[in-house]
Design an enzyme around this catalytic site. Structure first.
Site, PDB file in Angstrom:
ATOM      1  N   ILE A   1       0.830  -1.205   0.000  1.00 32.07           N
ATOM      2  CA  ILE A   1       0.000   0.000   0.000  1.00 32.07           C
ATOM      3  C   ILE A   1       0.865   1.255   0.000  1.00 32.07           C
ATOM      4  O   ILE A   1       0.604   2.219  -0.700  1.00 32.07           O
ATOM      5  CB  ILE A   1      -0.932   0.024   1.232  1.00 32.07           C
ATOM      6  CG1 ILE A   1      -1.885  -1.163   1.206  1.00 32.07           C
ATOM      7  CG2 ILE A   1      -1.731   1.325   1.280  1.00 32.07           C
ATOM      8  CD1 ILE A   1      -2.749  -1.272   2.448  1.00 32.07           C
ATOM      9  N   GLY A   2       1.933   1.252   0.815  1.00 27.12           N
ATOM     10  CA  GLY A   2       2.766   2.454   0.900  1.00 27.12           C
ATOM     11  C   GLY A   2       4.033   2.187   1.677  1.00 27.12           C
ATOM     12  O   GLY A   2       4.348   1.071   2.067  1.00 27.12           O
TER      13      GLY A   2
ATOM     14  N   GLY B   1       6.776   4.226   4.674  1.00 24.40           N
ATOM     15  CA  GLY B   1       6.969   5.333   5.598  1.00 24.40           C
ATOM     16  C   GLY B   1       8.318   5.244   6.268  1.00 24.40           C
ATOM     17  O   GLY B   1       9.119   4.347   5.978  1.00 24.40           O
ATOM     18  N   ALA B   2       8.598   6.197   7.179  1.00 24.30           N
ATOM     19  CA  ALA B   2       9.880   6.204   7.877  1.00 24.30           C
ATOM     20  C   ALA B   2      10.051   4.954   8.729  1.00 24.30           C
ATOM     21  O   ALA B   2      11.162   4.489   8.969  1.00 24.30           O
ATOM     22  CB  ALA B   2       9.978   7.455   8.750  1.00 24.30           C
TER      23      ALA B   2
ATOM     24  N   GLY C   1       8.737   1.888   7.965  1.00 23.28           N
ATOM     25  CA  GLY C   1       8.817   0.679   7.156  1.00 23.28           C
ATOM     26  C   GLY C   1       7.689   0.613   6.137  1.00 23.28           C
ATOM     27  O   GLY C   1       7.230   1.633   5.645  1.00 23.28           O
ATOM     28  N   ARG C   2       7.212  -0.614   5.843  1.00 27.45           N
ATOM     29  CA  ARG C   2       6.199  -0.823   4.803  1.00 27.45           C
ATOM     30  C   ARG C   2       4.801  -0.890   5.389  1.00 27.45           C
ATOM     31  O   ARG C   2       4.610  -1.182   6.562  1.00 27.45           O
ATOM     32  CB  ARG C   2       6.469  -2.141   4.068  1.00 27.45           C
ATOM     33  CG  ARG C   2       7.722  -2.203   3.262  1.00 27.45           C
ATOM     34  CD  ARG C   2       7.990  -3.637   2.835  1.00 27.45           C
ATOM     35  NE  ARG C   2       6.863  -4.250   2.140  1.00 27.45           N
ATOM     36  CZ  ARG C   2       6.695  -5.576   2.065  1.00 27.45           C
ATOM     37  NH1 ARG C   2       7.547  -6.392   2.639  1.00 27.45           N
ATOM     38  NH2 ARG C   2       5.649  -6.070   1.413  1.00 27.45           N
ATOM     39  N   VAL C   3       3.816  -0.640   4.510  1.00 32.62           N
ATOM     40  CA  VAL C   3       2.413  -0.905   4.814  1.00 32.62           C
ATOM     41  C   VAL C   3       1.860  -1.734   3.665  1.00 32.62           C
ATOM     42  O   VAL C   3       2.040  -1.373   2.507  1.00 32.62           O
ATOM     43  CB  VAL C   3       1.598   0.396   4.963  1.00 32.62           C
ATOM     44  CG1 VAL C   3       0.140   0.078   5.283  1.00 32.62           C
ATOM     45  CG2 VAL C   3       2.179   1.287   6.039  1.00 32.62           C
TER      46      VAL C   3
ATOM     47  N   LYS D   1       1.155  -2.677   9.194  1.00 40.13           N
ATOM     48  CA  LYS D   1       2.208  -1.666   9.312  1.00 40.13           C
ATOM     49  C   LYS D   1       3.431  -2.378   9.879  1.00 40.13           C
ATOM     50  O   LYS D   1       3.437  -2.789  11.032  1.00 40.13           O
ATOM     51  CB  LYS D   1       1.727  -0.554  10.250  1.00 40.13           C
ATOM     52  CG  LYS D   1       2.466   0.749  10.158  1.00 40.13           C
ATOM     53  CD  LYS D   1       1.738   1.799  11.005  1.00 40.13           C
ATOM     54  CE  LYS D   1       2.406   3.148  10.912  1.00 40.13           C
ATOM     55  NZ  LYS D   1       1.676   4.161  11.708  1.00 40.13           N
TER      56      LYS D   1
ATOM     57  N   ASP E   1      -1.532  16.055  14.667  1.00 40.55           N
ATOM     58  CA  ASP E   1      -1.288  16.008  13.219  1.00 40.55           C
ATOM     59  C   ASP E   1      -2.603  15.727  12.503  1.00 40.55           C
ATOM     60  O   ASP E   1      -2.672  14.887  11.613  1.00 40.55           O
ATOM     61  CB  ASP E   1      -0.250  14.934  12.896  1.00 40.55           C
ATOM     62  CG  ASP E   1       0.353  15.126  11.504  1.00 40.55           C
ATOM     63  OD1 ASP E   1       1.017  14.207  11.019  1.00 40.55           O
ATOM     64  OD2 ASP E   1       0.136  16.190  10.899  1.00 40.55           O
TER      65      ASP E   1
END
Length: 849
Positions: free
Chosen positions: A559-560, A562-563, A565-567, A587, A700
């Site tokens: 899916i994506g 990030g800082a 790791g993976r999703v 996540k 956030d």
């Protein structure tokens, strides 16, 4: 798999029946897409027999399967993630029997977000001698080609002559890679340069920047350039700090003493006039006054060779970041011509220079008052308490002051004299609090620091005679009761022994002695039935009940990234009792994650485990046994709300809407009306009412951190920055926390303060995003320009087609004073009422028709 349309099938049947020539019924079309998005290019045909379809890229025949694409049996060319190399001219060739036909050329344009691909110097940091120039370079790539903007100390460089620089730009690759070189003149002070690359692509504006920190060393030759004299201080503004000590007067000024006295007065007046709480004011005033007076009137000991003694870096940092953290940025951003010192590596360290016999001044900030040095109680605020209590009032262990984990802080022992050799004992550095305290050695969310159970001197000896009498009586009672108890237990033991001994006539074996036996597990023979756990699992107790076997996870697709790791999307069989197969978003923490990142990862899971609300993304499980650690959340089919709003925008390009990554349900369209927008707003407000009632600050809140699923179900996500405030009015984040400036009020941007009221401000920006279809707030402005815009009292303009009462609600959320902003319950009630009013009006209109 997409089936040919009904019209294409009918046309194919007619052509086949009539023995017509080969015809391309659905030729490929021009497309403009963003890099790394999914793309389908169609080619459908009809003829006497089933057509065979081939594809050509820039005239070259394409194989059926490539590294980035696949040609389906239907003839559709499917790209998993389009790359820049895929752009060009595409044609399909259809063949039926002896006939063949080429389609018209279709042009694929692939755009890419801007990226600074290289910079020199790579570290972004240089230390230069005084009066030296430097050459800085940024290479930026993007399609369309990027534009470059340079800044000096936060100010955009437009007139190069005014800033003493020369800028050279050239294209390395036509329309895609730009090289920009900045040549500075000779620098005499530490300067920050920033290169910012921007391009406008189909996904909107993309921006990336790099900062160069150029440190100029003020060496001995530099100091000699400043002519001065050592004289006793005889002024009034700093008399309470300096007395009649010898100070340095700068003779390069017209009236040295008067000019420096005015400079000190201006800075001190600014500091004392900052509106803040009594506690913060008292904490800063004495320390700030000492620092400013020693900065404006530096100590000077050598009458024959006058040189100012600079401030120590540690003292400057302590005042700027800890003791006067509210007043400092206000003074820095004021319009007075004098400036505060720059507390960075240009100032010497007191620990480095002491060894070389080159002192700096700590401005007497850490002078120990021997009358307040105590060990069993504390005097005044306990700044000089040096006892060995290392537990908080509630019995939690204290973290060592020299460590920055699990609690991050800026109070190292090399800054505060009172923290040297303090281990993990309770202290009150800088007299910041009412008494000794410490950071809690725990990863539990909401637990950061706590006061210690240490009495103030004079309170610990109350009613000593009564306590003594009570102690003797208590001892007497315990002695009598204990003696009787020992006698009874001994008698019972003897009776039991004889009963057992007479009944059991068995051979007795002596147990193997254990007390002095030492076993080295590592030296035992290997046995595959057992293993040594090198690092025992220290999982938060809240998460142990959520443990899910990682081998049961069935991977589906990424899916994506990030800082952390993976999703990826996956199936998790039996993770819910009522459902055998559940789609989840996994996540996954990267294997080389730092301890801080792992702690934040687990903390987010601990927070999510506490939440249970239909508009908060549900935490389903954790894989903590083995590596990497994984968190399992409910899967939201349409991704983040920001992307969904952009796709639903009336102005969005048709091909982007055509190639969205999620599946539409029957009868569902990619459009939002006013009722849908109000429904989304209402759901987010409901989730924030729940969080605020639990005293959690999200920090956030934005559409990018909200997820959307079927039937426009919206849920708040991404609690990586959330904190529990409980009875505290504000949470003050560390300087390492990234602040989403375009969604934050001034108290969060300038003073790093976060509260439920700052979340209310962010909710106002979310409303603006929803009604602008996810335009970037303050688009076209830099971060610095946004801050100045807010300081001027300006707000985001009303998005097109937004009802006035909704924009009025946004303006209330953006009230400058936090106390004037509405509560989330009031926001939810207002949005719900307007939503219900729209639904009633729609029902009435339908009934009338």
């Amino acid at each position: 798999m997409r089936k040919p349309g009904g019209a294409a099938l009918i046309l194919g049947f007619i052509l086949s029946f009539c023995s017509a020539d080969l015809v391309i019924t659905r030729p490929p079309k021009n497309a403009t897409v963003l890099e790394d998005t999914r793309l389908l290019m169609h080619c459908e045909a009809a003829g006497n027999s089933k057509p065979r379809i081939k594809w050509f890229h820039n005239g070259d025949l394409m194989s059926r399967i490539g590294t980035n694409y696949k040609i389906r049996n239907t003839g559709t060319l499917r790209f998993r993630q389009v790359k820049v190399a895929d752009r060009g001219v595409y044609r399909c060739k259809v063949e039926s029997g002896k006939e063949s036909l080429f389609s018209d050329p279709a042009h694929l344009v692939v755009e890419a977000e801007v990226e600074i691909i290289k910079q020199t110097p790579e570290s972004g940091k240089l230390i230069l001698p005084y009066n030296t120039g430097v050459r800085l370079t940024c290479w930026a790539a993007g399609i369309p080609g990027p534009k470059m903007q340079w800044r000096k100390n936060g100010v955009s460089i437009i007139d190069v002559e005014e800033h003493g620089v020369v800028i050279e730009e050239k294209w390395i690759a036509p329309d895609s890679i730009l090289s920009s070189v900045l040549h500075t003149g000779n620098l005499t002070e530490t300067t920050n340069f920033e290169c910012e690359a921007v391009n406008q692509n189909i996904g909107g504006d993309s921006v990336q920047s790099k900062v160069f920190n150029i440190i100029v060393r003020q060496n001995e030759d530099t100091n000699k350039r400043t002519s001065g004299i050592c004289l006793p201080y005889n002024g009034t503004r700093c008399a309470s700090v300096l007395g009649t000590s010898t100070v340095f007067l700068n003779l390069s000024q017209p009236t040295p003493f008067e000019d420096q006295e005015k400079m000190a007065a201006d800075l001190l007046d600014q500091m004392f006039n900052v509106e803040t709480t009594k506690t913060i004011r008292e904490r800063c005033n004495g320390h700030g006054e000492k620092l400013i007076c020693n900065y404006v009137f530096p100590p000077c000991e050598n009458y024959l060779n006058p040189k100012p003694v600079p401030l120590c870096r540690e003292s400057c940092t302590a005042v700027q970041d800890l003791l006067c953290y509210v007043q400092w940025p206000v003074i820095q951003n004021s319009n007075i011509h004098v400036k505060l010192p720059t507390c960075d590596n240009t100032l010497p360290s007191k620990w480095e220079l002491e060894a070389e016999g080159q002192p700096c001044t700590d401005a007497n900030l850490f002078d120990r008052d021997q009358t307040e040095v105590t060990s069993h109680c504390y005097v005044d605020q306990g700044r000089w308490y040096n006892g060995t209590v290392n537990m908080t009032k509630s019995g939690k262990p204290c973290q060592q002051w020299s460590l920055n984990y699990p609690q991050k802080h800026k109070r190292p022992p090399d800054v505060y004299e009172e923290l040297r050799d303090s281990e993990n004992y309770c202290r009150n550095p800088g007299a910041e609090e009412e008494g000794p305290w410490c950071y809690i050695d725990s990863n539990v969310p909401g637990e950061r620091w706590e006061m210690c159970d240490i009495p103030a001197c004079g309170e610990e000896m109350e009613s000593p005679k009564e306590e003594l009498k009570m102690s003797w009586s208590t001892i007497l009672i315990i002695t009598v009761v204990g003696s009787v108890g020992v006698f009874v237990l001994g008698f019972v033991a003897i009776v039991c022994y004889h009963i057992v001994y007479n009944k059991r006539k068995v051979v007795r074996y002596k147990n193997t002695p254990q007390d002095d036996l030492e076993i080295d597990i590592q030296k035992l023979p290997a046995n595959m039935s057992y293993h040594v756990v090198e690092e025992p699992i220290r999982l938060n107790p809240k998460l142990q009940a959520f443990e899910y076997p990682r081998n049961d996870i069935i991977y589906i697709k990424d899916i994506g990234q990030g800082a952390f790791g993976r999703v990826f999307k996956a199936k998790a069989p039996n993770i819910l009792k009522h459902d055998e197969e559940v789609y989840v978003a996994v996540k996954m923490l990267k294997e080389d994650a730092s301890d801080d990142l792992q702690a934040d990862f687990e903390r987010e899971a601990s927070l999510m485990a506490e939440f249970d609300h239909p508009n908060i993304v549900k935490f389903l499980g954790v894989c903590a046994i083995g590596k990497p650690m994984c968190l399992l959340f409910e899967f939201m089919s349409k991704g983040d709300l920001n992307d969904y709003l952009r796709i639903c925008s009336p102005e969005m390009y048709m091909n982007v809407r055509k190639h969205h990554t999620f599946q539409l349900r029957e009868g569902e369209t990619l459009s939002l009306d006013l009722i849908d927008q109000m429904d989304i707003s209402q759901q987010i407000a409901a989730g924030m009412v729940y969080l605020s009632e639990k005293s959690y600050v999200h920090r956030d809140l934005a559409t990018r951190n909200c997820l959307i699923s079927d039937n426009l179900t919206v849920k708040i996500s991404d609690f990586g920055l959330a904190r529990s405030v409980h009875r505290l009015e504000y949470y003050k984040g560390s300087d390492n926390d990234a602040i989403p400036i375009r969604w934050m009020p001034l108290e969060s941007i300038l003073y790093n303060k976060f509260s439920v009221e700052s979340d209310v401000w962010s909710y106002g920006v979310i409303l603006w995003e929803i009604f602008s279809f996810a335009l970037q707030p303050y688009y076209g402005m830099t971060h610095e320009e946004v801050v100045e815009y807010l300081k001027d009292g300006k707000n985001l303009v009303c998005p097109e087609n937004t009802p006035q009462q909704i924009y009025d609600l946004m303006l209330k959320c953006w009230s400058r004073k936090p106390s004037h902003r509405p509560k989330f319950q009031m926001l939810y009630n207002s949005v719900s009422a307007f939503h219900e009013e729209l639904l009633k009006k729609r029902t009435k209109d339908i009934s009338e028709v």
